[in-house]
Design an enzyme around this catalytic site. Structure first.
Site, PDB file in Angstrom:
ATOM      1  N   ASP A 207       8.790 -53.338  -9.852  1.00 43.48           N
ATOM      2  CA  ASP A 207       8.615 -52.140  -9.027  1.00 43.48           C
ATOM      3  C   ASP A 207       7.153 -52.025  -8.593  1.00 43.48           C
ATOM      4  O   ASP A 207       6.513 -50.978  -8.764  1.00 43.48           O
ATOM      5  CB  ASP A 207       9.048 -50.899  -9.799  1.00 43.48           C
ATOM      6  CG  ASP A 207       9.302 -49.713  -8.876  1.00 43.48           C
ATOM      7  OD1 ASP A 207       9.504 -49.934  -7.664  1.00 43.48           O
ATOM      8  OD2 ASP A 207       9.301 -48.564  -9.361  1.00 43.48           O
TER       9      ASP A 207
ATOM     10  N   ILE B 255       1.531 -32.917 -13.706  1.00 45.02           N
ATOM     11  CA  ILE B 255       0.986 -33.854 -12.714  1.00 45.02           C
ATOM     12  C   ILE B 255       2.015 -34.920 -12.344  1.00 45.02           C
ATOM     13  O   ILE B 255       1.702 -35.884 -11.649  1.00 45.02           O
ATOM     14  CB  ILE B 255      -0.299 -34.520 -13.235  1.00 45.02           C
ATOM     15  CG1 ILE B 255      -0.057 -35.182 -14.596  1.00 45.02           C
ATOM     16  CG2 ILE B 255      -1.406 -33.504 -13.317  1.00 45.02           C
ATOM     17  CD1 ILE B 255      -1.262 -35.922 -15.138  1.00 45.02           C
TER      18      ILE B 255
ATOM     19  N   LYS C 251       3.526 -37.589 -21.381  1.00 46.25           N
ATOM     20  CA  LYS C 251       4.891 -37.662 -20.872  1.00 46.25           C
ATOM     21  C   LYS C 251       5.805 -36.997 -21.901  1.00 46.25           C
ATOM     22  O   LYS C 251       6.001 -37.505 -22.999  1.00 46.25           O
ATOM     23  CB  LYS C 251       5.298 -39.121 -20.654  1.00 46.25           C
ATOM     24  CG  LYS C 251       6.715 -39.287 -20.123  1.00 46.25           C
ATOM     25  CD  LYS C 251       7.103 -40.753 -20.019  1.00 46.25           C
ATOM     26  CE  LYS C 251       6.453 -41.431 -18.847  1.00 46.25           C
ATOM     27  NZ  LYS C 251       6.978 -42.798 -18.617  1.00 46.25           N
TER      28      LYS C 251
ATOM     29  N   VAL D 299       5.233 -34.797 -16.743  1.00 50.70           N
ATOM     30  CA  VAL D 299       3.975 -35.374 -17.208  1.00 50.70           C
ATOM     31  C   VAL D 299       2.885 -34.324 -17.051  1.00 50.70           C
ATOM     32  O   VAL D 299       2.739 -33.717 -15.990  1.00 50.70           O
ATOM     33  CB  VAL D 299       3.599 -36.637 -16.405  1.00 50.70           C
ATOM     34  CG1 VAL D 299       2.334 -37.258 -16.957  1.00 50.70           C
ATOM     35  CG2 VAL D 299       4.740 -37.643 -16.444  1.00 50.70           C
TER      36      VAL D 299
ATOM     37  N   GLY E  65       9.825 -36.436 -13.459  1.00 51.25           N
ATOM     38  CA  GLY E  65      10.820 -37.489 -13.316  1.00 51.25           C
ATOM     39  C   GLY E  65      12.108 -37.104 -13.992  1.00 51.25           C
ATOM     40  O   GLY E  65      12.258 -35.995 -14.519  1.00 51.25           O
ATOM     41  N   GLY E  66      13.083 -38.024 -13.980  1.00 49.95           N
ATOM     42  CA  GLY E  66      14.376 -37.743 -14.575  1.00 49.95           C
ATOM     43  C   GLY E  66      14.308 -37.492 -16.061  1.00 49.95           C
ATOM     44  O   GLY E  66      15.126 -36.772 -16.619  1.00 49.95           O
ATOM     45  N   PHE E  67      13.300 -38.067 -16.721  1.00 46.81           N
ATOM     46  CA  PHE E  67      13.158 -37.896 -18.171  1.00 46.81           C
ATOM     47  C   PHE E  67      12.483 -36.585 -18.526  1.00 46.81           C
ATOM     48  O   PHE E  67      12.565 -36.113 -19.655  1.00 46.81           O
ATOM     49  CB  PHE E  67      12.314 -39.042 -18.745  1.00 46.81           C
ATOM     50  CG  PHE E  67      10.945 -39.104 -18.134  1.00 46.81           C
ATOM     51  CD1 PHE E  67      10.728 -39.883 -17.011  1.00 46.81           C
ATOM     52  CD2 PHE E  67       9.907 -38.364 -18.643  1.00 46.81           C
ATOM     53  CE1 PHE E  67       9.480 -39.908 -16.420  1.00 46.81           C
ATOM     54  CE2 PHE E  67       8.653 -38.392 -18.051  1.00 46.81           C
ATOM     55  CZ  PHE E  67       8.443 -39.174 -16.942  1.00 46.81           C
ATOM     56  N   GLY E  68      11.746 -35.968 -17.611  1.00 47.62           N
ATOM     57  CA  GLY E  68      10.999 -34.760 -17.916  1.00 47.62           C
ATOM     58  C   GLY E  68       9.726 -34.691 -17.080  1.00 47.62           C
ATOM     59  O   GLY E  68       9.676 -35.194 -15.960  1.00 47.62           O
TER      60      GLY E  68
END
Length: 841
Positions: free
Chosen positions: A646, A528, A550, A536, A531-534
């Site tokens: 942000d 769902i 996450k 979700v 992102g750059g980290f992986g």
């Protein structure tokens, strides 16, 4: 103003980073080396062992013979002198210094004792060269050197090494007399020269930063150190007479791998300056900072382009890594921005020398402690440019490296036995059981406080921290503000002591198999957010509870710093209008964070771009009020004010009852605590269309930057269109500017969401628009606080509810519920992504 916003609107990206502007004419921030007073050691014992006369070395250092007095040396046996002659000079290495042309040899235990006139840090330098002796083969000598509390060398032997060896130690001396003991092990002990010299106390700071757990402080004053490497990066060897503390700095070339990744750069040492506070030529001489290694190809776009140094170390010890930086490559400020890694773990993220030194060619150093479980051999240090085209020149530099071994839990710098014969592993195992028991009680108490969570604690593999770079971000969830001190008192090398060192809430521990099952073995249809980290994933635990998981990608470096920040923020924040962190998983290379699932996803999805039922005006007001309450809590309710940095409609999430909660704290910053300063000087990050123009110009972040972004969100809610839409005509591209133009004309009702027409009270809309307009003031000082914004939004809600009173049921129903979806303009939002806030954008 219009030109500025137009420029912003031409670039549609999620996140930018700009180096902060600094004052380049502040003479108080940096001083030339000659402005600092030279260091004169109060204790200065220099012995040329076995010599019959004094020896003068470069720098006017005079080594006295040790056989002319019994004041310092206590020895029951007969000492043996080896000196002079052709045999002694047979090896060319001896010609490097005359102190290697003689030696004192001990057949039994011997002790040198030094009276202390100035307690504090002291250098101990022991010089060894295996001279040819008539009755002894010094090349096979084996012996131990120790103090009353510290083992310096354990069963040391040259192993037929014919080169000169110097062992350097730095100890914090608190006694009136300091003993240095030589203990032969089977053969003899010997030494060619001894230096026992006061070191300046500022040389070692009170604390260093731990590489793991990240962002924790580590006390240095209770430790002793052995110099393992001291490298002049990009420059030649620096000898003792070129360093005021008589240190030797070796070239870094043998440790570069591959060598062609970097190129040398050098300037005149005369231009090097030092910070007036916290800097001094005593830390490192100007010669170190006057040379550096930079990227051989600073324009390279390869994602893994970096410079790497590899150094062999003993993996059973902790290490203090001191990194020296000085920007001698930039032509002006704000051009250099890069990352530093140790063993592939982020050590310094986005290093901005301009912000730290406020001047080019100014020295800066950083101390980082690496615990034994994070050490691998070879030890790797890497520098790499930030992967962001908005960040000045793609380059990275390093000027110097020092690697110090730290004593272990039994006070040894060599081997695992202490002076009393205690073995380090035995003490660690004994302490481990106690710490585990205490830690388990703390964890149990934390879970009882959480109330509703069933906890499953499972033993993790012994190599749980020997993994790739991603795993070290988790522990700040538990660690709070704990300060890690002497491993003699706390066995930090053990997993349990780190895991249970917290006094804050832990959250629920999920095994990897639990999360695997909850997400149908990480089924792609469960994703769902990305992102750059992986990724979700949507998961289901306890047969009924939905969660958002996450899952970190061990190979990813993008978004690492933002992800780490989010963990640290959420671990200490609890509020009805902030997304909650439920728990975590930490097994081998797998590390995941588990959040409450927000079933209605981001606010933006309910405004435009998706075929979802349109929100009523009352719902929109309640959502904005909830988000404002969350931001108001961040700014004023936390122990230290927090700036979200942000704020946008995708970071406002809605639960099943449409209660709004702020999410994505990856860019958040702690507000300034200095009474004379209300801003934080930092690189600019945020999202185009929402970015505070004053923050962009000055690189000074305040809570009013969040207020500006929230003003854009308010118009987004009113007009049901994205903040930047490049498909629209130029004068309509930027929502904030476009809405303000219509507001000034008094015709704002012409551009509001068509589904609201006839369902919104004019006075409520006017009050709402006034609040948005004030948020978008050009200067932060003219903007309201989030508390003021909240009050105005609640007033707008009261006006809306009051207007509904007295109407018929049918009129109220029509007034409250618009009946057509809002699809105003094309959206850049990804589809089928109701939890995209957790993917760092």
């Amino acid at each position: 103003m219009a030109t500025f916003r137009l420029l912003l609107s031409l670039f549609i990206v999620n996140c930018i980073t700009v180096i902060p502007a600094v004052n380049t004419e502040d003479p108080a921030t940096a001083l030339p080396a000659k402005s600092f007073q030279p260091f004169i050691p109060q204790d200065n014992y220099l012995f040329d062992c076995g010599s019959n006369s004094s020896t003068v070395l470069p720098g006017n250092r005079t080594f006295q013979p040790d056989n002319t007095t019994t004041e310092f040396l206590a020895y029951d046996g007969k000492d043996i002198q080896v000196s002079g002659g052709a045999e002694a000079n047979a090896n060319a290495n001896v010609n490097a210094s005359p102190i290697y042309r003689s030696a004192k040899v001990f057949a039994t235990d011997a002790t040198y004792t030094f009276p202390i006139t100035a307690p504090g840090w002291h250098w101990i330098r022991l010089h060894f060269f295996a001279l040819n002796a008539t009755h002894y083969d010094l090349k096979t000598a084996k012996f131990t050197v120790e103090t009353d509390k510290l083992v310096l060398l354990h069963q040391f032997e040259l192993q037929n090494d014919t080169s000169v060896i110097m062992k350097e130690f730095l100890v914090n001396v608190t006694e009136e007399r300091f003993p240095l003991k030589f203990k032969p092990k089977g053969t003899v002990a010997f030494v060619n020269a001894i230096e026992f010299v006061s070191a300046p106390n500022p040389l070692i700071g009170e604390y260093a930063t731990l590489l793991f757990p990240v962002s924790q402080k580590f006390e240095l004053s209770t430790h002793s150190f052995q110099t393992v490497y001291r490298l002049n990066v990009g420059g030649p060897e620096i000898l003792t007479d070129q360093d005021s503390l008589q240190r030797i700095w070796h070239p870094d070339t043998p440790y570069l791998d591959p060598r062609q990744m970097g190129k040398n750069v050098a300037v005149s040492p005369a231009i090097i300056s030092y910070p007036e506070v916290g800097g001094s030529p005593l830390i490192a001489p100007p010669l170190v900072y006057a040379s550096a290694l930079e990227l051989a190809d600073s324009k390279s776009v390869k994602p893994n382009f970096n410079i790497t140094w590899r150094m062999d170390v003993n993996v059973h010890f902790w290490y203090l890594i001191r990194l020296h930086f000085c920007d001698i490559v930039s032509k002006s400020l704000n051009e250099l921005y890069f990352n530093v890694y140790i063993n592939d773990n982020i050590a310094i993220s986005g290093l901005d020398l301009s912000a730290l030194t406020r001047k080019l060619a100014t020295a800066y150093y950083k101390d980082i402690v690496v615990n034994s479980t994070m050490v691998s051999s070879p030890l790797e240090i890497k520098i790499s440019p930030v992967d962001d085209e908005a960040q000045g020149t793609r380059n990275a530099i390093l000027n110097g490296v020092e690697v110090f071994k730290m004593n272990n839990s039994v006070g040894s710098l060599d081997g695992e036995f202490g002076v009393d014969g205690t073995r380090a592993s035995d003490r660690t195992n004994g302490d481990r059981q106690t710490v585990a028991a205490v830690g388990f009680a703390m964890m149990f108490g934390s879970f009882v406080g959480l109330g509703a969570m069933a906890v499953k604690w499972r033993k993790r593999p012994q190599d749980w921290r020997r993994r790739s770079s991603f795993s070290s971000w988790l522990l700040p969830v538990h660690s709070g503000d704990a300060t890690f001190t002497n491993p003699n008192r706390t066995p930090l090398g053990s997993r349990q002591s780190l895991f249970f060192s917290s006094t804050t809430e832990f959250g629920r521990y999920f095994s990897f198999s639990e999360l695997q099952e909850a997400t149908n073995n990480w089924e792609t249809t469960k994703i769902i957010g990305i992102g750059g980290f992986g990724s979700v994933y949507l998961g289901l635990v306890d047969e009924k509870t939905k969660i958002a998981v996450k899952r970190g990608n061990p190979q990813s470096e993008q978004g690492f710093h933002e992800f780490q920040t989010e963990i640290q923020m959420l671990s200490k924040l609890r509020h009805r209008h902030l997304v909650s962190l439920i728990g975590y998983c930490d097994e081998n290379n797998e590390m995941c964070l588990v959040y409450e699932y927000m079933s209605n996803g981001p606010l933006r999805d309910h405004l435009y771009g998706k075929n979802l039922p349109s929100l009523s005006w009352k719902q929109r007001l309640e959502i904005c009020i909830g988000a404002a309450r969350g931001l108001h809590y961040l700014h004023t309710g936390a122990a230290q004010g927090i700036i979200h940095r942000d704020v946008k409609s995708t970071n406002i999430l809605l639960d099943e009852k449409f209660v709004a909660k702020m999410a994505d704290f990856g860019l958040s910053k702690n507000a300034s605590t200095a009474p004379e300063q209300n801003h934080v000087s930092t690189s600019v990050k945020g999202s185009f269309g929402y970015l505070d123009p004053e923050y962009f110009r000055k690189q000074q972040l305040t809570d009013k930057s969040d207020v500006y972004s929230f003003g854009v969100v308010l118009f987004e809610v009113l007009c049901a269109r994205q903040a930047i839409n490049p498909q629209l005509p130029r004068d309509q591209m930027n929502l904030a500017e476009w809405a303000m133009q219509w507001k000034r004309k008094g015709l704002l009702e012409k551009i509001i969401d068509p589904t609201l027409v006839g369902h919104i009270n004019p006075e409520s809309m006017r009050k709402f628009a006034e609040a948005a307009e004030k948020c978008l003031a050009e200067y932060g000082v003219d903007r309201p606080t989030m508390g003021d914004v909240l009050w105005n939004l609640e007033y707008a809600l009261q006006l809306q509810e009051a207007s509904a009173m007295g109407k018929t049921d049918e009129e109220n129903k029509s007034f409250a519920a618009p009946n057509s979806p809002a699809v105003i303009s094309p959206s850049t939002a990804p589809s089928n992504n109701p939890f995209s806030h957790l993917a760092t954008e």
